[in-house]
Write a protein that holds these residues in place. Structure first.
Motif, PDB file in Angstrom:
ATOM      1  N   PHE A  24      16.158  85.162  15.050  1.00 15.50           N
ATOM      2  CA  PHE A  24      17.020  84.037  14.523  1.00 15.50           C
ATOM      3  C   PHE A  24      17.775  83.517  15.579  1.00 15.50           C
ATOM      4  O   PHE A  24      18.127  84.165  16.656  1.00 15.50           O
ATOM      5  CB  PHE A  24      18.302  84.728  13.681  1.00 15.50           C
ATOM      6  N   LYS A  25      17.678  82.121  15.345  1.00 17.16           N
ATOM      7  CA  LYS A  25      18.559  81.275  16.382  1.00 17.16           C
ATOM      8  C   LYS A  25      20.000  81.288  15.962  1.00 17.16           C
ATOM      9  O   LYS A  25      20.447  80.492  14.975  1.00 17.16           O
ATOM     10  CB  LYS A  25      18.027  79.957  16.496  1.00 17.16           C
ATOM     11  N   ASP A  26      20.858  82.014  16.732  1.00 18.23           N
ATOM     12  CA  ASP A  26      22.329  81.853  16.539  1.00 18.23           C
ATOM     13  C   ASP A  26      23.031  80.977  17.165  1.00 18.23           C
ATOM     14  O   ASP A  26      23.074  81.009  18.444  1.00 18.23           O
ATOM     15  CB  ASP A  26      22.626  83.557  17.084  1.00 18.23           C
ATOM     16  N   VAL A 121      22.015  66.036   7.881  1.00 16.33           N
ATOM     17  CA  VAL A 121      22.357  66.779   9.184  1.00 16.33           C
ATOM     18  C   VAL A 121      22.296  68.132   8.868  1.00 16.33           C
ATOM     19  O   VAL A 121      22.879  68.773   7.919  1.00 16.33           O
ATOM     20  CB  VAL A 121      23.610  66.581   9.764  1.00 16.33           C
ATOM     21  N   ASP A 122      21.560  69.041   9.624  1.00  9.22           N
ATOM     22  CA  ASP A 122      21.477  70.706   9.530  1.00  9.22           C
ATOM     23  C   ASP A 122      21.343  71.264  10.922  1.00  9.22           C
ATOM     24  O   ASP A 122      21.069  70.665  11.746  1.00  9.22           O
ATOM     25  CB  ASP A 122      20.369  71.000   8.733  1.00  9.22           C
ATOM     26  N   ASP A 123      21.698  72.470  11.159  1.00 16.02           N
ATOM     27  CA  ASP A 123      21.619  73.014  12.335  1.00 16.02           C
ATOM     28  C   ASP A 123      20.165  73.301  12.749  1.00 16.02           C
ATOM     29  O   ASP A 123      20.010  73.063  14.030  1.00 16.02           O
ATOM     30  CB  ASP A 123      22.459  74.376  12.256  1.00 16.02           C
ATOM     31  N   LEU A 124      19.417  73.495  11.767  1.00 12.30           N
ATOM     32  CA  LEU A 124      18.006  74.019  12.268  1.00 12.30           C
ATOM     33  C   LEU A 124      17.026  73.580  11.526  1.00 12.30           C
ATOM     34  O   LEU A 124      17.191  73.718  10.148  1.00 12.30           O
ATOM     35  CB  LEU A 124      18.059  75.350  12.519  1.00 12.30           C
ATOM     36  N   LEU A 125      15.764  73.094  11.848  1.00 11.50           N
ATOM     37  CA  LEU A 125      14.824  72.670  11.051  1.00 11.50           C
ATOM     38  C   LEU A 125      13.569  73.933  11.185  1.00 11.50           C
ATOM     39  O   LEU A 125      13.321  73.981  12.303  1.00 11.50           O
ATOM     40  CB  LEU A 125      14.050  71.337  11.571  1.00 11.50           C
ATOM     41  N   ALA A 126      13.301  74.421  10.181  1.00  9.05           N
ATOM     42  CA  ALA A 126      12.270  75.603  10.322  1.00  9.05           C
ATOM     43  C   ALA A 126      11.171  75.238   9.416  1.00  9.05           C
ATOM     44  O   ALA A 126      10.258  74.280   9.906  1.00  9.05           O
ATOM     45  CB  ALA A 126      12.838  76.937   9.567  1.00  9.05           C
ATOM     46  N   THR A 127      10.824  75.376   8.305  1.00  8.92           N
ATOM     47  CA  THR A 127       9.783  75.066   7.424  1.00  8.92           C
ATOM     48  C   THR A 127       9.992  73.649   6.924  1.00  8.92           C
ATOM     49  O   THR A 127       9.204  73.080   6.376  1.00  8.92           O
ATOM     50  CB  THR A 127       9.720  76.029   6.326  1.00  8.92           C
ATOM     51  N   GLY A 128      11.163  73.106   6.873  1.00  6.46           N
ATOM     52  CA  GLY A 128      11.489  72.024   6.206  1.00  6.46           C
ATOM     53  C   GLY A 128      11.859  71.975   4.877  1.00  6.46           C
ATOM     54  O   GLY A 128      12.214  70.996   4.372  1.00  6.46           O
ATOM     55  N   GLY A 129      11.707  73.205   4.114  1.00  2.97           N
ATOM     56  CA  GLY A 129      11.936  73.105   2.783  1.00  2.97           C
ATOM     57  C   GLY A 129      13.383  72.842   2.407  1.00  2.97           C
ATOM     58  O   GLY A 129      13.532  71.885   1.241  1.00  2.97           O
ATOM     59  N   THR A 130      14.411  73.280   3.107  1.00  2.00           N
ATOM     60  CA  THR A 130      15.792  72.718   2.910  1.00  2.00           C
ATOM     61  C   THR A 130      15.948  71.294   3.088  1.00  2.00           C
ATOM     62  O   THR A 130      16.437  70.578   2.197  1.00  2.00           O
ATOM     63  CB  THR A 130      16.705  73.670   3.799  1.00  2.00           C
ATOM     64  N   ALA A 131      15.536  70.761   4.034  1.00  5.55           N
ATOM     65  CA  ALA A 131      15.592  69.182   4.316  1.00  5.55           C
ATOM     66  C   ALA A 131      14.969  68.271   3.250  1.00  5.55           C
ATOM     67  O   ALA A 131      15.272  67.528   2.908  1.00  5.55           O
ATOM     68  CB  ALA A 131      15.157  68.930   5.683  1.00  5.55           C
TER      69      ALA A 131
HETATM   70  P1  5GP Z   1      13.801  75.799   6.523  1.00  2.84           P
HETATM   71  O1  5GP Z   1      14.170  75.434   4.806  1.00  2.84           O
HETATM   72  O2  5GP Z   1      13.427  74.423   7.239  1.00  2.84           O
HETATM   73  O3  5GP Z   1      12.818  76.682   6.595  1.00  2.84           O
HETATM   74  O4  5GP Z   1      14.955  76.532   6.929  1.00  2.84           O
HETATM   75  C1  5GP Z   1      15.982  75.871   7.486  1.00  2.84           C
HETATM   76  C2  5GP Z   1      17.314  76.481   7.087  1.00  2.84           C
HETATM   77  O5  5GP Z   1      17.520  77.391   7.073  1.00  2.84           O
HETATM   78  C3  5GP Z   1      18.677  75.644   7.570  1.00  2.84           C
HETATM   79  O6  5GP Z   1      19.493  75.361   6.521  1.00  2.84           O
HETATM   80  C4  5GP Z   1      19.176  76.676   8.575  1.00  2.84           C
HETATM   81  O7  5GP Z   1      20.461  76.776   8.632  1.00  2.84           O
HETATM   82  C5  5GP Z   1      18.466  78.110   8.200  1.00  2.84           C
HETATM   83  N1  5GP Z   1      17.675  78.732   8.939  1.00  2.84           N
HETATM   84  C6  5GP Z   1      16.628  79.305   9.125  1.00  2.84           C
HETATM   85  N2  5GP Z   1      16.363  79.902  10.149  1.00  2.84           N
HETATM   86  C7  5GP Z   1      17.327  79.870  10.940  1.00  2.84           C
HETATM   87  C8  5GP Z   1      17.672  80.534  12.318  1.00  2.84           C
HETATM   88  O8  5GP Z   1      17.048  80.973  13.078  1.00  2.84           O
HETATM   89  N3  5GP Z   1      18.897  80.128  12.828  1.00  2.84           N
HETATM   90  C9  5GP Z   1      19.840  79.514  12.053  1.00  2.84           C
HETATM   91  N4  5GP Z   1      20.798  79.124  12.654  1.00  2.84           N
HETATM   92  N5  5GP Z   1      19.368  78.952  10.835  1.00  2.84           N
HETATM   93  C10 5GP Z   1      18.475  79.267  10.191  1.00  2.84           C
END
Ligand code: 5GP
Length: 174
Positions: A24-26, A121-131
């Motif tokens: 996890f990226k804190d 705007v969000d803190d982190l882009l992982a899979t992109g599902g949220t965005a």
């Molecule tokens: P995604 O939908 O792109 O897979 O996940 C991104 C969402 O999950 C963002 O809203 C983000 O806040 C949260 N998230 C997922 N993994 C991490 C992580 O390692 N660190 C933080 N700070 N947020 C995460």
């Protein structure tokens, strides 16, 4: 770049959170560092090219922190995109897939007027599902999407490849 290095140096890896195998990226050290937090928000503002957004759209909950600060900084409004059941008035909802199961995000139907310029705007882009779910909600509102902006991008997940509707920006790419 020194400013990017300052931000990157304030992001901490927490192994096995929230479950085994995930690093996890804190961002809490970044938030707690007055100069670092300001640098992160300044870098988000500097990355805006072309027309300024009318609204910053922040996704619950860490997107609220950077998004609200950025909105104040550039003189834009702020629109919260929230987990189900939190917003009090009429909403549009968008379901999106998680690794196991689904989740949903909601936005107020009257959050903006047609054609308003928005930046997600969000803190982190992982899979992109949220965005992507947030982008879907903005399309339903009739918003113009100027782009997506993140503090951190997990580039090995290649989320960007599937986000072709608007430019994607990240301060720190790991
Ligand atoms: P995604 O939908 O792109 O897979 O996940 C991104 C969402 O999950 C963002 O809203 C983000 O806040 C949260 N998230 C997922 N993994 C991490 C992580 O390692 N660190 C933080 N700070 N947020 C995460």
């Amino acid at each position: 770049d020194a400013a990017v290095a300052q931000v990157e140096g304030l992001i901490r890896d927490i192994p096995d959170f929230p479950k085994p195998g995930i690093i996890f990226k804190d961002i809490t050290p970044l938030l707690g560092d007055a100069a670092g937090f300001r640098t992160a928000v300044d870098l988000l503002a500097d990355s805006i090219e072309g027309p300024m957004p009318d609204y910053i759209v922040g996704t619950e909950s860490r997107g609220f922190i950077f998004g609200a600060a950025l909105a104040y900084h550039i003189g834009a409004g702020f629109i919260p995109v929230r987990k189900p059941g939190k917003l009090p008035s009429d909403v549009y909802a968008c379901e999106y897939k998680l690794e196991y199961g689904t989740d949903a995000l909601e936005v107020h139907r009257d959050a903006l007027s047609q054609g308003a310029r928005t930046l997600i705007v969000d803190d982190l882009l992982a899979t992109g599902g949220t965005a992507r779910a947030t982008g879907d909600l903005l399309r339903r509102l009739g918003a113009e999407m100027l782009g997506y902006s993140f503090v951190i991008e997990l580039s090995f997940l290649n989320a960007r490849e599937h986000m072709i509707d608007a430019p994607v920006n990240a301060i720190v790419r790991v």
